[in-house]
Every structure is written in structure tokens, then in C-alpha cells.
Design a protein around this motif. Structure first.
Motif, PDB file in Angstrom:
ATOM      1  N   LEU A   1       0.852  -1.180   0.000  1.00  0.00           N
ATOM      2  CA  LEU A   1       0.000   0.000   0.000  1.00  0.00           C
ATOM      3  C   LEU A   1       0.891   1.235   0.000  1.00  0.00           C
ATOM      4  CD1 LEU A   1      -2.809   1.345   0.262  1.00  0.00           C
ATOM      5  CD2 LEU A   1      -2.554   1.151   2.758  1.00  0.00           C
TER       6      LEU A   1
ATOM      7  N   ASP B   1      -3.808  10.912  -0.734  1.00  0.00           N
ATOM      8  CA  ASP B   1      -4.287  10.015   0.322  1.00  0.00           C
ATOM      9  C   ASP B   1      -4.472  10.697   1.673  1.00  0.00           C
ATOM     10  OD1 ASP B   1      -4.176   7.485  -1.243  1.00  0.00           O
ATOM     11  OD2 ASP B   1      -2.048   7.991  -1.341  1.00  0.00           O
TER      12      ASP B   1
ATOM     13  N   LYS C   1     -11.354   5.324   0.756  1.00  0.00           N
ATOM     14  CA  LYS C   1     -10.097   4.587   0.675  1.00  0.00           C
ATOM     15  C   LYS C   1      -9.760   3.949   2.017  1.00  0.00           C
ATOM     16  CE  LYS C   1      -7.497   6.639  -3.119  1.00  0.00           C
ATOM     17  NZ  LYS C   1      -6.193   7.229  -3.505  1.00  0.00           N
TER      18      LYS C   1
ATOM     19  N   MET D   1      -9.299  -0.253   3.004  1.00  0.00           N
ATOM     20  CA  MET D   1      -7.981  -0.768   3.390  1.00  0.00           C
ATOM     21  C   MET D   1      -8.048  -2.107   4.104  1.00  0.00           C
ATOM     22  SD  MET D   1      -5.842   2.481   4.822  1.00  0.00           S
ATOM     23  CE  MET D   1      -5.576   3.935   3.796  1.00  0.00           C
TER      24      MET D   1
ATOM     25  N   ARG E   1      -5.115  -2.576   8.501  1.00  0.00           N
ATOM     26  CA  ARG E   1      -4.418  -1.395   7.996  1.00  0.00           C
ATOM     27  C   ARG E   1      -5.049  -0.108   8.523  1.00  0.00           C
ATOM     28  NH1 ARG E   1      -2.747  -3.021   1.760  1.00  0.00           N
ATOM     29  NH2 ARG E   1      -0.825  -4.084   2.364  1.00  0.00           N
ATOM     30  N   ARG E   2      -6.361  -0.076   8.622  1.00  0.00           N
ATOM     31  CA  ARG E   2      -7.019   1.091   9.216  1.00  0.00           C
ATOM     32  C   ARG E   2      -6.510   1.311  10.629  1.00  0.00           C
ATOM     33  NH1 ARG E   2     -11.719  -1.137   6.944  1.00  0.00           N
ATOM     34  NH2 ARG E   2     -12.411  -1.882   8.984  1.00  0.00           N
TER      35      ARG E   2
END
Length: 332
Positions: free
Chosen positions: A31, A90, A249, A253, A257-258
Motif C-alpha cells: 500500500l 491520500d 479509501k 484498506m 491497515r485502518r
């Protein structure tokens, strides 16, 4: 699953297990994230953004990378906000005033003379009030990962020392687009002139505005002393800085990952504010060395008497007094 503020806070609270399991992240593929901000490379925002990049890489086993673009390299404040909303950028961070058109209740954080000290600020930003204010981003396409800071705001100008409200009358002062900032300087008799931060140095240098209002750390890092002779420590407002990402987005994830991103952003906020505390005193000394004439004890009570109650009352007439009361209650 649609992610709400409650979902995200729950996710962040489970991060301890994730930190021990970077293999989970690796299974999802690499990522690559991009982050922008308007401050110089010498500022605490840049230091903290680079710390975030290192932390995300380490904790993910190299599967999450963060490339940082400082100094407005990929756009001014509104442009970067819109880029994050559109998904072409992002993450970004900028001062709270640039978000109030999207989440108007955030304007409460910029009310003049609202905060008593840094302990008061921390109780608000890191507590239930801060959680409530971050939740105001829902429906905007943005998610507020954490609240960084710009810091205590002071007035500079190129024309004369400012020790009393009378001294500021007629000065054309660059402000943020925040209604509270604009109204406060209007009440003081100045000519408030909103513009993006990335345009400010040129405006000062060319004389398009007489002055501006920002923390000493930013006045130094942005070299405003090259175009400004006088600094007055009015400490008229404290500016928080939401660190935001694209909500869709973030949802896409995956939970692990969040969790990692949110936890890193929130720890980064505490680090960034601590850095600013350390640098406020040293930046003032350096500004004096650079030749700025500093009014260290302006008549803050006279400034407060003109702007505080009236600007707060205007906010309360639109949004009610609940938030102001909660923030005042957090001062004790």
C-alpha cells in the motif's frame, strides 16, 4: 461495512495485536500512500510526517509506505483538501480554519481567547470533545485521523508595533478563511484578508497585506521575518490541524491497515504537539535575533474584551452554546 466514528475508535483500540503481526498486512499487498501539507520542511509537521512514514513502514513489515510532500508542493490548502476528497491524494494536514466550510462546527476551535493553556487544549483535542468534532467530517468524503496543531496565533506586521487594539486599526491582515478569525479582526478595526498559506510570503513581500497572524514557530520556519518588522504576542487564538484521509479509501484498506494508520496518526498528533511546545520558546529567541521588534506583553485583556464575547455569541446563535460550554468546562 460502513465505518463510523465509533467503528474507527474501536478499531484503533485493538491495534496492539496488529503491531505484532505484520504478516497480516503483507498478505494484502503493498500500500503506497501520498501525503501533502503546506508547511516548510523545517516545521514540526514535516518532522512528524516523516516519523509516520518510518513507523508505518516498520510496523507493516515494509508493506505500507508514505511519501511526504511539504511546502505546498502539490497544491495549496484548498487544493489538497479537494484532492483528498477526490481520492487523488491520500492524506493531508492543514489548519482547522480551512475545513470549516465542510464541517462548520469545527469553527468553535478557532474562537478567539477560548483556550486558557495547553493543558486545556489537550483535554479538548484528545477527549470526547475532539472525538465529536472529528465525527463532523462524516459525509464530507474525509475522515479525520487525528488533530495536530499549528499553535498559538500572534500578530506580525510591517508598519508599527501593536500593543493595544488601537494599534491594529487599519492594518490589512492576512487571515485564514475561518469566519471566527475574519470577524475578530473586523471587530478590531483591521482589514481581514483571507488567503491560502502558500500565497502568504509573496503577499507580505509585495506589500499586498501589511501583516498576518501565526505561531512563532511558523513565522520563523516560513521566514516571515524577512518581510515583517513587528511581532506582537497577542495569543489571540489556538489553531488545531486535522490530519485527514479519504474516507472511502480508508474503509477499503481492511481493518488491520485502518488500525495501524489511525494509531500512528494519533500518536503522531501527540508527538507533533510536543515538538511545537519545545520549539515555541526557541523560535521567539531566534526571531529576536533576526531583528524582529517584539511586543511581549500586549494588552491582551483589551483585545479579549473587544472580540471574545461577540464572536462566541455569533457562533452560539448558529450552533448553540453546547460546544462552547463543554470546552469552557474542560478548562478546570
Amino acid at each position: 461495512m460502513t465505518l463510523t466514528r465509533r467503528n474507527f475508535l474501536t478499531t484503533a483500540a485493538t491495534a496492539t495485536g496488529l503491531m505484532a503481526a505484520p504478516a497480516i498486512l503483507r498478505a494484502q499487498g503493498t500500500l503506497a500512500l501520498r501525503m501533502g501539507h503546506p508547511h516548510p520542511e523545517t516545521d514540526s509537521w514535516q518532522d512528524t510526517a516523516l516519523w509516520m512514514a518510518d513507523t508505518l513502514k516498520e510496523k507493516s513489515g515494509g508493506e505500507i509506505t508514505l511519501q511526504v510532500f511539504p511546502n505546498g508542493l502539490i497544491g495549496n490548502d484548498p487544493t489538497m483538501i479537494n484532492s483528498v476528497r477526490a481520492g487523488s491524494l491520500d492524506i493531508m494536514v492543514t489548519g482547522n480554519p480551512f475545513f470549516t466550510s465542510l464541517a462548520p462546527e469545527l469553527n468553535v476551535l478557532d474562537l478567539p481567547y477560548l483556550f486558557q493553556n495547553r493543558d486545556h487544549v489537550a483535554r479538548v483535542l484528545d477527549g470526547e470533545i475532539g472525538d465529536r468534532l472529528r465525527s463532523d467530517f462524516e459525509g464530507t468524503g474525509l475522515f479525520a485521523l487525528s488533530l495536530w496543531e499549528t499553535g498559538w496565533r500572534h500578530v506580525t506586521n510591517s508598519r508599527r508595533p501593536v500593543a493595544t487594539p488601537e494599534d491594529i486599526k487599519g492594518l490589512k491582515i492576512r487571515t485564514t478563511p475561518n469566519p471566527a478569525h475574519i470577524e475578530a479582526f473586523r471587530l478590531l478595526g483591521a482589514v481581514p484578508t483571507p488567503m491560502a498559506f502558500t500565497e502568504l510570503f509573496t503577499a507580505l513581500e509585495m506589500g499586498a497585506v501589511d501583516g498576518q497572524e501565526n505561531p512563532t514557530t511558523l513565522i520563523l520556519n516560513s521566514r516571515f521575518y524577512e518581510a515583517q518588522k513587528y511581532l506582537s504576542l497577542t495569543q489571540h487564538a489556538f489553531t488545531a490541524a486535522p490530519l485527514v484521509t479519504n474516507a472511502e479509501k480508508l474503509e477499503a484498506m481492511g481493518e488491520d491497515r485502518r488500525t495501524l494508520l489511525i494509531e500512528t496518526a494519533q500518536e503522531g498528533a501527540r508527538r507533533q504537539r510536543a515538538l511545537n511546545v519545545e520549539r515555541e520558546e526557541t523560535s521567539l529567541a531566534t526571531l529576536k535575533d533576526e531583528g524582529m521588534e517584539v511586543v511581549e506583553e500586549p494588552d491582551r485583556e483589551a483585545f479579549r474584551a473587544i472580540v471574545a464575547d461577540e464572536v462566541q455569541a455569533k457562533f452560539a446563535s448558529e450552533f448553540g452554546s453546547d460546544l462552547i460550554d463543554q470546552i469552557n468546562g474542560a478548562a478546570a
